[in-house]
Enzyme design. Sequence first.
Site, PDB file in Angstrom:
ATOM      1  CE  LYS A  89      -3.715  -2.558   2.103  1.00  0.00           C
ATOM      2  NZ  LYS A  89      -4.355  -3.060   3.310  1.00  0.00           N
ATOM      3  CD  GLN A 132      -3.480  -4.681   6.515  1.00  0.00           C
ATOM      4  OE1 GLN A 132      -3.365  -3.711   5.776  1.00  0.00           O
ATOM      5  NE2 GLN A 132      -4.047  -5.813   6.124  1.00  0.00           N
ATOM      6  CG  ASP A 150      -9.939  -1.033   4.300  1.00  0.00           C
ATOM      7  OD1 ASP A 150      -9.657  -1.294   3.114  1.00  0.00           O
ATOM      8  OD2 ASP A 150      -9.266  -1.416   5.274  1.00  0.00           O
TER       9      ASP A 150
END
Length: 281
Positions: A52, A96, A119
């Site tokens: 990322k 995460q 997300d």
Amino acid sequence: MAVLMDGRIMAAQLMEGLKERVNVLKEKGVGVGLAVILVGEDPASQVYVRNKGKACEELGIHSETIRLPEETSQQALEALIDQLNQDDRIDGILVQLPLPRHLNEAQALRKIIPEKDVDGFHIENAGKLFTGQQGVVACTPKGIMHMLKEAKVPLSGRHAVVIGRSNIVGKPIAMLLLDENCTVTICHSRTQDLPGHTRQADILVAAVGRAGFVTADMVKPGAAVVDVGINRVNGKVVGDVDFEAVEKVAGYISPVPGGVGKMTIGMLMENTIEAAERKAK
Ligand code: NAD
């Protein structure tokens, strides 16, 4: 032989377009920023976070990875999220997953303000997806739809079968396929006669997490097979689909690696840029 839905090529094209959008924002004096919170030492998570960061670098997006020790408390994690919520340089906040077991994942995700939830896991964004309102769409399902459209797979009126019912892949991809007028079946670990269902699929999405799970006899000739799985077998990354056998039956197939994973990162970048574009307005 199936048409390869090549995530590397599709993501590279996507990134070109995104670079332009970052430049347009920069010309207006608007920067784009992504913060990634990584708690603990999970090896797969370390790789994802690194990838990322690399994608941000490629696009000229400011990125920060905040590494917290395994024993971080819920309170400390949420305090950090609060701080990033208020930070004007940060357009997207990503926690995460998975978090260490002692932390409450759902509660942490709810702390992120929905505008910065790149997300798309916040309950408000998930709710918008399920009620047909515009919100942030989760990266992996959004990436799968991009892939199917790029490959020009016919969707309207077709039967899509999704294997897996997780909040991050199975359920949201089912909703997106429904939005494209597919007839959708969601299968899971308690489904009876799974091959009976999958053999009816014009579009088959495998999000199980088991290497070689989808075999050629489970696939309808000509179907579009999307492999979401990421499994490590003898140090090699493989998907959920027995690629070599299934590519001989399917009409379209996505590989692992170089398939959905690439699209996921591309969509994370797009969601972050869209958040910055909203801020610029
Ligand atoms: P999960 O473990 O939350 O869900 C797996 C699903 O598979 C469950 O809903 C379960 O019901 C179903 N399942 C398990 N055994 C089954 C069986 N025998 N028959 C039918 N269904 C069965 O996983 P997830 O988070 O949805 O991820 C699925 C896979 O996709 C994993 O390998 C994960 O690493 C991968 N993944 C990849 C990306 C990417 O960007 N490529 C993103 C997210 C997840």
